[in-house]
Design a protein around this motif. Structure first.
Motif, PDB file in Angstrom:
ATOM      1  N   LEU A  73       0.833  -1.206   0.000  1.00 39.98           N
ATOM      2  CA  LEU A  73       0.000   0.000   0.000  1.00 39.98           C
ATOM      3  C   LEU A  73       0.866   1.254   0.000  1.00 39.98           C
ATOM      4  O   LEU A  73       0.588   2.217  -0.732  1.00 39.98           O
ATOM      5  N   VAL A  74       1.913   1.247   0.824  1.00 35.12           N
ATOM      6  CA  VAL A  74       2.795   2.413   0.903  1.00 35.12           C
ATOM      7  C   VAL A  74       3.499   2.638  -0.433  1.00 35.12           C
ATOM      8  O   VAL A  74       3.552   3.759  -0.950  1.00 35.12           O
ATOM      9  N   ILE A  75       4.040   1.579  -0.997  1.00 35.90           N
ATOM     10  CA  ILE A  75       4.736   1.708  -2.286  1.00 35.90           C
ATOM     11  C   ILE A  75       3.759   2.124  -3.384  1.00 35.90           C
ATOM     12  O   ILE A  75       4.125   2.854  -4.307  1.00 35.90           O
ATOM     13  N   GLY A  76       2.503   1.712  -3.262  1.00 38.37           N
ATOM     14  CA  GLY A  76       1.502   2.128  -4.238  1.00 38.37           C
ATOM     15  C   GLY A  76       1.316   3.626  -4.298  1.00 38.37           C
ATOM     16  O   GLY A  76       0.929   4.178  -5.332  1.00 38.37           O
ATOM     17  N   THR A  77       1.591   4.328  -3.187  1.00 40.65           N
ATOM     18  CA  THR A  77       1.494   5.793  -3.169  1.00 40.65           C
ATOM     19  C   THR A  77       2.787   6.460  -3.642  1.00 40.65           C
ATOM     20  O   THR A  77       2.870   7.690  -3.655  1.00 40.65           O
ATOM     21  N   GLY A  78       3.784   5.639  -3.992  1.00 40.94           N
ATOM     22  CA  GLY A  78       5.070   6.193  -4.387  1.00 40.94           C
ATOM     23  C   GLY A  78       6.005   6.385  -3.216  1.00 40.94           C
ATOM     24  O   GLY A  78       7.050   7.025  -3.354  1.00 40.94           O
ATOM     25  N   VAL A 210      -4.057   4.833  -5.336  1.00 40.17           N
ATOM     26  CA  VAL A 210      -3.402   4.593  -6.623  1.00 40.17           C
ATOM     27  C   VAL A 210      -3.208   5.901  -7.384  1.00 40.17           C
ATOM     28  O   VAL A 210      -2.183   6.111  -8.035  1.00 40.17           O
ATOM     29  N   ALA A 211      -4.179   6.795  -7.293  1.00 40.26           N
ATOM     30  CA  ALA A 211      -4.080   8.081  -7.984  1.00 40.26           C
ATOM     31  C   ALA A 211      -2.912   8.900  -7.462  1.00 40.26           C
ATOM     32  O   ALA A 211      -2.169   9.525  -8.231  1.00 40.26           O
ATOM     33  N   THR A 229      -5.136  10.589   3.156  1.00 42.43           N
ATOM     34  CA  THR A 229      -4.922   9.284   2.540  1.00 42.43           C
ATOM     35  C   THR A 229      -3.538   8.736   2.870  1.00 42.43           C
ATOM     36  O   THR A 229      -3.392   7.559   3.221  1.00 42.43           O
ATOM     37  N   LEU A 230      -2.513   9.577   2.778  1.00 41.42           N
ATOM     38  CA  LEU A 230      -1.153   9.128   3.076  1.00 41.42           C
ATOM     39  C   LEU A 230      -0.999   8.730   4.542  1.00 41.42           C
ATOM     40  O   LEU A 230      -0.377   7.710   4.868  1.00 41.42           O
ATOM     41  N   ILE A 231      -1.570   9.527   5.438  1.00 40.36           N
ATOM     42  CA  ILE A 231      -1.481   9.196   6.858  1.00 40.36           C
ATOM     43  C   ILE A 231      -2.171   7.860   7.130  1.00 40.36           C
ATOM     44  O   ILE A 231      -1.660   7.016   7.881  1.00 40.36           O
ATOM     45  N   THR A 232      -3.318   7.636   6.485  1.00 37.69           N
ATOM     46  CA  THR A 232      -4.042   6.374   6.650  1.00 37.69           C
ATOM     47  C   THR A 232      -3.223   5.195   6.142  1.00 37.69           C
ATOM     48  O   THR A 232      -3.173   4.137   6.780  1.00 37.69           O
ATOM     49  N   VAL A 233      -2.568   5.366   4.992  1.00 32.91           N
ATOM     50  CA  VAL A 233      -1.766   4.291   4.409  1.00 32.91           C
ATOM     51  C   VAL A 233      -0.626   3.903   5.346  1.00 32.91           C
ATOM     52  O   VAL A 233      -0.395   2.711   5.612  1.00 32.91           O
ATOM     53  N   ARG A 283       0.303   1.778  -8.815  1.00 32.18           N
ATOM     54  CA  ARG A 283      -0.314   0.465  -9.013  1.00 32.18           C
ATOM     55  C   ARG A 283       0.052  -0.437  -7.846  1.00 32.18           C
ATOM     56  O   ARG A 283       1.152  -0.359  -7.319  1.00 32.18           O
ATOM     57  N   VAL A 284      -0.890  -1.286  -7.431  1.00 31.56           N
ATOM     58  CA  VAL A 284      -0.644  -2.231  -6.349  1.00 31.56           C
ATOM     59  C   VAL A 284      -1.149  -3.599  -6.785  1.00 31.56           C
ATOM     60  O   VAL A 284      -2.296  -3.732  -7.204  1.00 31.56           O
ATOM     61  N   ARG A 285      -0.280  -4.595  -6.667  1.00 30.53           N
ATOM     62  CA  ARG A 285      -0.648  -5.962  -7.042  1.00 30.53           C
ATOM     63  C   ARG A 285      -0.619  -6.828  -5.773  1.00 30.53           C
ATOM     64  O   ARG A 285       0.442  -7.310  -5.373  1.00 30.53           O
ATOM     65  N   ILE A 286      -1.791  -7.007  -5.169  1.00 32.38           N
ATOM     66  CA  ILE A 286      -1.869  -7.749  -3.918  1.00 32.38           C
ATOM     67  C   ILE A 286      -1.619  -9.237  -4.140  1.00 32.38           C
ATOM     68  O   ILE A 286      -0.846  -9.870  -3.402  1.00 32.38           O
ATOM     69  N   LEU A 287      -2.262  -9.832  -5.135  1.00 27.87           N
ATOM     70  CA  LEU A 287      -2.050 -11.251  -5.406  1.00 27.87           C
ATOM     71  C   LEU A 287      -0.592 -11.516  -5.761  1.00 27.87           C
ATOM     72  O   LEU A 287      -0.003 -12.513  -5.327  1.00 27.87           O
TER      73      LEU A 287
END
Length: 335
Positions: A73-78, A210-211, A229-233, A283-287
């Motif tokens: 999730l963190v990496i998904g935000t960059g 993701v945005a 959003t960032l604080i939540t992540v 982008r985040v790929r959970i699987l």
């Protein structure tokens, strides 16, 4: 500009454009590698087909999987979270200190409250990271590096620098409990993976995450609550790391701030990258992350089974990181 548009538009006759090998590897390489490794073990590793071996693998996966889900999730935000290992140690120390008897320097509190306090400690760490990144505008690698260094010192201060042994019946249940032969902790980790997937794909929060990773400036201009959003992540990452730390403590039967979560941030980043989530976010790929965790854990188990030194295992993991980053770079340059 025309060339770029041509790559994005379908070819004549409704056919899709040809997918480059880099893109194909990034999308499916982790599953192919996992399948190859499983086949290798079935053929060449003694006792691999035993259910006991699979149960042992299931018991080892949850801490890494939980931390990797938060990291994805963190990496998904960059961003990046280098503090997850230290967060595990802090949560472990808080739980152990609260539940251990007064004769050992603890508070002798109930285990369930101790678990909650450990998770709250992880939440505090995560929120702190999020505020530093989102409000103070500090680069994520710098912001979380501070707690990578200081966090383990905080854990050592809580425990007085000593290992705290825990003889708590409930932790034995956490360590050994099973449902249909599957450890409870694995079921918990799987449930978290499902929840995170739903969060990403079915909620506004997931789209915002993701945005932000795709284009931070555009997200701000579009009115997305970037700070919240960032604080939540980062808070989610901290909570999942704390739960992972408590599970690791139950397995170890003690809180050892010098050991719990050591190098976990590297394992989590590796799993996320190998699973296909780009380091630049968007982008985040959970699987894929789940498959990456299983691949790395199975690889370590395979090397141990064949008496390969741990130093070689670490070098192999480093090569996997380099290879995954190279594949991502090749994939981006070909699109």
């Amino acid at each position: 500009m025309t060339a770029t548009l041509d790559k994005q538009m379908p070819a004549a006759g409704g056919m899709r454009p040809k997918v480059g090998w880099g893109q194909w590897l990034r999308e499916r390489g982790v599953y192919v590698a996992l399948a190859v490794l499983v086949v290798y073990n079935v053929i060449f590793t003694a006792h691999f087909n035993n259910w006991d071996t699979i149960q042992l693998l299931f018991a080892q996966l949850p801490p890494v999987l939980l931390v990797s889900l938060g990291m994805a999730l963190v990496i998904g935000t960059g961003g990046i979270d280098l503090s997850v290992g230290a967060t595990m140690a802090i949560a472990s120390a808080v739980m152990a200190k609260f539940v251990s008897p007064a004769s050992s320097g603890g508070f002798g509190g109930p285990i369930f409250l101790a678990i909650v306090l450990g998770i709250l400690a992880g939440l505090v760490v995560g929120v702190f990271n999020g505020v530093v990144v989102a409000v103070a505008k500090v680069q994520p690698i710098v912001a979380t590096l501070s707690l990578l260094v200081a966090g383990r010192g905080i854990a050592l201060a809580i425990t007085g620098g000593a290992l705290i042994e825990l003889f708590v019946p409930f932790l034995k249940v956490v360590r050994q409990g099973e449902l249909f032969g599957i450890p409870y902790v694995m079921l918990v980790a799987a449930a978290v993976a499902i929840v995170v997937t739903i969060l990403l794909r079915r909620t506004t929060f997931g789209y915002r995450l993701v945005a932000i990773g795709g284009n931070l400036r555009a997200s701000v201009l579009a009115g997305i609550p970037v700070r919240r959003t960032l604080i939540t992540v980062y808070a989610i990452s901290g909570v999942l790391a704390a739960i992972a730390g408590e599970i690791a403590t139950a397995r170890l039967r003690a809180s050892d701030p010098s050991y719990i979560g050591l190098l976990m941030e590297l394992s989590a980043i590796t799993a996320v990258v190998v699973g296909g989530t780009p380091l630049n976010g968007g982008r985040v790929r959970i699987l894929g992350t789940v498959a990456g965790v299983v691949l790395l854990q199975l690889l370590q188990t395979t090397l141990v089974s064949h008496n390969i030194p741990d130093s070689v295992s670490q070098m192999v993991e480093a090569l996997i990181i380099v290879g995954a980053v190279y594949i991502q770079r090749t994939s981006r340059s070909s699109t």
